[in-house]
Design a protein around this motif. Structure first.
Motif, PDB file in Angstrom:
ATOM      1  N   GLU A 101       0.833  -1.207   0.000  1.00 31.34           N
ATOM      2  CA  GLU A 101       0.000   0.000   0.000  1.00 31.34           C
ATOM      3  C   GLU A 101       0.869   1.259   0.000  1.00 31.34           C
ATOM      4  O   GLU A 101       0.518   2.259  -0.651  1.00 31.34           O
ATOM      5  N   GLY A 102       2.002   1.227   0.697  1.00 30.72           N
ATOM      6  CA  GLY A 102       2.913   2.362   0.657  1.00 30.72           C
ATOM      7  C   GLY A 102       3.521   2.552  -0.718  1.00 30.72           C
ATOM      8  O   GLY A 102       3.643   3.680  -1.215  1.00 30.72           O
ATOM      9  N   ALA A 103       3.893   1.438  -1.365  1.00 32.85           N
ATOM     10  CA  ALA A 103       4.454   1.516  -2.716  1.00 32.85           C
ATOM     11  C   ALA A 103       3.441   2.088  -3.686  1.00 32.85           C
ATOM     12  O   ALA A 103       3.767   2.955  -4.519  1.00 32.85           O
ATOM     13  N   TYR A 104       2.196   1.605  -3.611  1.00 33.22           N
ATOM     14  CA  TYR A 104       1.155   2.109  -4.512  1.00 33.22           C
ATOM     15  C   TYR A 104       0.909   3.601  -4.282  1.00 33.22           C
ATOM     16  O   TYR A 104       0.722   4.358  -5.244  1.00 33.22           O
ATOM     17  N   THR A 105       0.904   4.032  -3.027  1.00 29.22           N
ATOM     18  CA  THR A 105       0.661   5.449  -2.733  1.00 29.22           C
ATOM     19  C   THR A 105       1.669   6.331  -3.452  1.00 29.22           C
ATOM     20  O   THR A 105       1.325   7.394  -3.983  1.00 29.22           O
ATOM     21  N   ALA A 106       2.933   5.899  -3.491  1.00 31.69           N
ATOM     22  CA  ALA A 106       3.959   6.680  -4.195  1.00 31.69           C
ATOM     23  C   ALA A 106       3.655   6.759  -5.685  1.00 31.69           C
ATOM     24  O   ALA A 106       3.810   7.823  -6.312  1.00 31.69           O
ATOM     25  N   VAL A 107       3.231   5.657  -6.290  1.00 31.70           N
ATOM     26  CA  VAL A 107       2.888   5.653  -7.721  1.00 31.70           C
ATOM     27  C   VAL A 107       1.740   6.619  -7.983  1.00 31.70           C
ATOM     28  O   VAL A 107       1.785   7.420  -8.928  1.00 31.70           O
ATOM     29  N   TYR A 166       6.160  13.926   5.913  1.00 31.76           N
ATOM     30  CA  TYR A 166       5.461  12.757   6.451  1.00 31.76           C
ATOM     31  C   TYR A 166       3.954  12.998   6.497  1.00 31.76           C
ATOM     32  O   TYR A 166       3.169  12.103   6.150  1.00 31.76           O
ATOM     33  N   ASN A 167       3.540  14.177   6.931  1.00 29.69           N
ATOM     34  CA  ASN A 167       2.111  14.461   7.036  1.00 29.69           C
ATOM     35  C   ASN A 167       1.422  14.386   5.678  1.00 29.69           C
ATOM     36  O   ASN A 167       0.289  13.912   5.569  1.00 29.69           O
ATOM     37  N   THR A 168       2.104  14.849   4.628  1.00 27.63           N
ATOM     38  CA  THR A 168       1.543  14.753   3.279  1.00 27.63           C
ATOM     39  C   THR A 168       1.386  13.299   2.863  1.00 27.63           C
ATOM     40  O   THR A 168       0.362  12.894   2.308  1.00 27.63           O
ATOM     41  N   PHE A 169       2.410  12.494   3.143  1.00 30.07           N
ATOM     42  CA  PHE A 169       2.328  11.069   2.826  1.00 30.07           C
ATOM     43  C   PHE A 169       1.175  10.409   3.580  1.00 30.07           C
ATOM     44  O   PHE A 169       0.395   9.630   3.000  1.00 30.07           O
ATOM     45  N   ALA A 183       5.382   0.695   5.218  1.00 32.36           N
ATOM     46  CA  ALA A 183       4.700   1.545   4.237  1.00 32.36           C
ATOM     47  C   ALA A 183       5.580   2.728   3.854  1.00 32.36           C
ATOM     48  O   ALA A 183       5.616   3.147   2.690  1.00 32.36           O
ATOM     49  N   ILE A 184       6.308   3.257   4.830  1.00 36.27           N
ATOM     50  CA  ILE A 184       7.140   4.443   4.599  1.00 36.27           C
ATOM     51  C   ILE A 184       8.323   4.096   3.695  1.00 36.27           C
ATOM     52  O   ILE A 184       8.589   4.795   2.708  1.00 36.27           O
ATOM     53  N   VAL A 185       9.038   3.021   4.014  1.00 32.83           N
ATOM     54  CA  VAL A 185      10.225   2.699   3.209  1.00 32.83           C
ATOM     55  C   VAL A 185       9.835   2.219   1.811  1.00 32.83           C
ATOM     56  O   VAL A 185      10.560   2.467   0.840  1.00 32.83           O
ATOM     57  N   ALA A 186       8.692   1.519   1.694  1.00 37.05           N
ATOM     58  CA  ALA A 186       8.236   1.101   0.364  1.00 37.05           C
ATOM     59  C   ALA A 186       7.891   2.329  -0.475  1.00 37.05           C
ATOM     60  O   ALA A 186       8.234   2.399  -1.668  1.00 37.05           O
ATOM     61  N   HIS A 187       7.212   3.283   0.143  1.00 39.31           N
ATOM     62  CA  HIS A 187       6.891   4.538  -0.544  1.00 39.31           C
ATOM     63  C   HIS A 187       8.163   5.224  -1.015  1.00 39.31           C
ATOM     64  O   HIS A 187       8.281   5.655  -2.176  1.00 39.31           O
ATOM     65  N   ASP A 188       9.144   5.309  -0.126  1.00 34.59           N
ATOM     66  CA  ASP A 188      10.369   6.044  -0.465  1.00 34.59           C
ATOM     67  C   ASP A 188      11.223   5.314  -1.487  1.00 34.59           C
ATOM     68  O   ASP A 188      11.948   5.942  -2.271  1.00 34.59           O
ATOM     69  N   ALA A 189      11.139   3.981  -1.511  1.00 32.74           N
ATOM     70  CA  ALA A 189      11.871   3.227  -2.541  1.00 32.74           C
ATOM     71  C   ALA A 189      11.289   3.517  -3.920  1.00 32.74           C
ATOM     72  O   ALA A 189      12.030   3.767  -4.887  1.00 32.74           O
ATOM     73  N   VAL A 190       9.961   3.487  -4.029  1.00 35.74           N
ATOM     74  CA  VAL A 190       9.320   3.785  -5.314  1.00 35.74           C
ATOM     75  C   VAL A 190       9.558   5.246  -5.690  1.00 35.74           C
ATOM     76  O   VAL A 190       9.813   5.564  -6.861  1.00 35.74           O
ATOM     77  N   LEU A 191       9.496   6.130  -4.710  1.00 36.23           N
ATOM     78  CA  LEU A 191       9.731   7.549  -4.978  1.00 36.23           C
ATOM     79  C   LEU A 191      11.151   7.779  -5.493  1.00 36.23           C
ATOM     80  O   LEU A 191      11.373   8.619  -6.382  1.00 36.23           O
ATOM     81  N   ALA A 199      12.629  13.778  -1.687  1.00 36.23           N
ATOM     82  CA  ALA A 199      11.781  14.297  -0.611  1.00 36.23           C
ATOM     83  C   ALA A 199      10.826  13.197  -0.169  1.00 36.23           C
ATOM     84  O   ALA A 199       9.657  13.160  -0.551  1.00 36.23           O
ATOM     85  N   GLY A 200      11.347  12.280   0.621  1.00 35.01           N
ATOM     86  CA  GLY A 200      10.569  11.105   0.993  1.00 35.01           C
ATOM     87  C   GLY A 200       9.681  11.310   2.196  1.00 35.01           C
ATOM     88  O   GLY A 200       9.771  12.317   2.910  1.00 35.01           O
ATOM     89  N   ALA A 201       8.834  10.325   2.454  1.00 38.63           N
ATOM     90  CA  ALA A 201       7.985  10.364   3.641  1.00 38.63           C
ATOM     91  C   ALA A 201       8.835  10.325   4.908  1.00 38.63           C
ATOM     92  O   ALA A 201       8.446  10.857   5.955  1.00 38.63           O
TER      93      ALA A 201
END
Length: 612
Positions: free
Chosen positions: A232-238, A501-504, A528-536, A574-576
């Motif tokens: 879900e974190g990865a998808y949020t970044a996409v 982080y708040n935006t994420f 969720a945070i690290v998956a988001h930042d990896a995709v970002l 600019a990651g989560a």
């Protein structure tokens, strides 16, 4: 570029025929052409894993397309599983029809003149035989289709495979049903399918893959159920990147290696097959710090694909490849905190007081392969000055998870009471999966009244703070580990990047194509945070490559994206989790600003001053 004749053909008439009304293979092919609407062959091919030239040639042939082609074409057109089934049932019906018999005028006339009654009887008998054969053929094909679906996760996608344990592995674009990897992933898989359909409506997009050990049905799983938050974190970044005024857009594939990662060759081979036909330019996620992940990254590296790890923390598991000594892993980067950084922070937190520490470790996964996370922790405990000085050389215990940790852990814990030294600290170089049982055995050892501190790595972030052994006043236990800040610390005004982080968090909990992700996943796990930042990180490299390309509409290839990854210095991302960059070896920069020491259970016991 879309060919004009394709668009005209795809929209001609604008009326898609229902499969039940199609009478022959010619009508079937015509209906398939109408089905794609305004989508080009390139768009359908990318979504369905078919070369555009194959689509054109197949639909122009005067014969019924193969079943495999039809299944992929239907997925490429964006049909859901129910509609796909209706079309494939039509295919089965047409495929079971006998070849038409040409009329032979004079012979038929002779037969008719020679005896209409015998002809009628013969025709009737022949018709019965043909119908009976058709029914048998249809029944066999229905049985074959059900057998196929059982082998392919209940879907018609040959790239998904059901393992002996019932676990689904392989690659999907979200069009094969939302529960192929388990019911917990239904919301995010539905969102991925819908987002991909929106993205592929246009021509300006590339493909990312998220490679991960989904599902925890397997007893060998080390993920402790955190994979839901991760995907879900990865998808949020996409989704965030696709909403920005930047190009190209990102289509996301989900590739599961299985919970124990044993199916990594199948998942990786599927991605390798897509690197050109579907313009795959980056792979994120990658799994845990274990041998299977190393092998997967080495194979992807040979294909020129950039890879951004979200969870790999083992020291040397970066572009240098020193983690296994087999040479560089070109294209690899990671956003997690290396074990050395974690343990160094803990050594400072423990202070200068005297301690007597035992070492408990594992070397292998439940698969019997090397566990590089625990290897790395073990090495750190024995080499980092602030930790090494406390080790009791006679209190070194190792266990093999394949032997049943529940049987050996009580014996190990009791050994802490039988020495002439008071063991007040345990360096735990093993997985969190076994930590609750280990804490229980510590609470039950004969010297349980002696306070004890368990020091370990970021895997412990998955430990439930309410674990009973952490709250027994008669057996005081403290767990200390280092990882990212928790949700409250990320949100705090004391965090200079709390706005990121708040935006994420706002984006994560917002509706995603009418699907909702649980907010509590942000407080129970950092995945969720690290998956988001990896995709970002991959997306930032992609958009930089597009900006630096030869033309305003050129799509960057995987080599261009890989080159850009290693130029992401000076807090370019600019990651989560805050601003950071990627250094020449693929490691996250600015780790000191986010590495946080956490305590669970009792207050950290006071120690006596160290004496020489």
């Amino acid at each position: 570029m879309t060919q004009p004749e394709e668009t005209q053909e795809g929209t001609q008439g604008g009326q898609n025929r229902r499969p039940g009304r199609i009478r022959d293979q010619r009508e079937f092919r015509d209906a398939l052409k109408e089905l794609r609407g305004r989508m080009s062959y390139q768009t359908v091919g990318a979504a369905g894993d078919l070369p555009p030239s194959t689509i054109a040639q197949t639909l122009d042939k005067d014969k019924l397309p193969s079943r495999e082609f039809t299944a992929k074409y239907l997925r490429g057109c964006g049909l859901n599983e129910t509609d796909q089934q209706e079309w494939l049932s039509c295919w089965e019906r047409l495929n079971s029809q006998p070849e038409p018999v040409a009329r032979r005028g004079r012979r038929w006339a002779d037969l008719v003149s020679g005896g209409r009654k015998r002809l009628r009887a013969g025709l009737a008998a022949g018709t019965v035989l043909v119908l009976a054969a058709a029914i048998v053929t249809w029944q066999v094909r229905v049985q074959d289709q059900e057998s196929f679906k059982r082998q392919h996760c209940g879907t018609l996608n040959p790239d998904l495979v059901t393992g002996a344990d019932g676990e689904c592995t392989g690659v999907t674009n979200g069009s094969d049903g939302s529960a192929v990897f388990g019911n917990d992933l239904r919301p995010v898989m539905k969102a991925i399918g819908a987002e991909n359909r929106d993205v592929t409506d246009g021509e300006d997009y590339v493909t990312f893959a998220f490679l991960t050990p989904l599902s925890s049905a397997d007893a060998n799983a080390l993920t402790v159920g955190q994979y839901v938050a991760e995907l879900e974190g990865a998808y949020t970044a996409v989704e965030e990147e696709n909403r920005k005024d930047s190009r190209p857009k990102i289509r996301l594939l989900v590739a599961s290696m299985g919970s124990s990662e044993q199916a990594w060759p199948h998942a990786v081979d599927q991605l390798m097959a897509r690197k050109d036909t579907e313009h795959l330019v980056a792979v994120a996620g990658l799994g845990l710090s274990q041998q299977e992940t190393v092998d997967a990254t080495r194979r992807l590296s040979k294909a020129g694909l950039p890879m951004i790890g979200d969870l790999i923390t083992a020291d040397g598991f970066d572009a240098t490849g020193t983690v296994d000594g087999k040479g560089p892993i070109k294209g690899l980067a990671r956003v997690a905190l290396p074990n050395n950084d974690q343990l160094t922070a803990i050594s400072k937190e423990l202070g200068p007081g005297a301690r007597t520490a035992a070492l408990v470790s594992t070397e292998v996964t439940p698969n019997g392969t090397r566990d590089l996370y625990t290897d790395s922790l073990n090495h750190g405990f024995q080499t980092i000055a602030g930790l090494k000085k406390h080790l009791d050389p006679t209190s070194d215990f190792a266990f093999d998870p394949r032997g049943g940790p529940g049987a050996i852990l009580p014996t190990i814990s009791q050994n802490f009471c039988g020495t002439n030294k008071t063991i007040d600290t345990v360096y735990y170089a093993a997985r969190v999966k076994y930590l609750p049982d280990f804490l229980d055995t510590l609470a039950q050892r004969s010297c349980h009244a002696q306070p004890i501190t368990v020091v370990t790595g970021s895997d412990a972030a998955a430990l439930d703070p309410k674990t009973g052994a952490l709250h027994d006043p008669d057996a005081p236990i403290t767990v200390v580990y280092a990882s990212f800040p928790d949700a409250a610390q990320f949100r705090s005004p004391n965090n200079p990047d709390h706005g990121l982080y708040n935006t994420f968090a706002k984006d994560f909990t917002a509706p995603h194509h009418d699907q909702q992700f649980p907010a509590q996943l942000l407080t129970s796990s950092y995945w969720a945070i690290v998956a988001h930042d990896a995709v970002l990180t991959a997306a930032t490299a992609l958009h930089n490559a597009a900006a630096h390309g030869d033309g305003p509409t050129d799509l960057p290839n995987r080599y261009a994206v890989r080159d850009e990854v290693y130029t992401l210095r000076n807090n370019a991302i600019a990651g989560a989790s805050g601003h950071f960059g990627i250094d020449a070896n693929g490691n996250r920069t600015q780790t000191d600003t986010v590495t946080t020491v956490h305590h669970l259970g009792q207050l950290l016991p006071k120690t006596t001053p160290h004496t020489n």
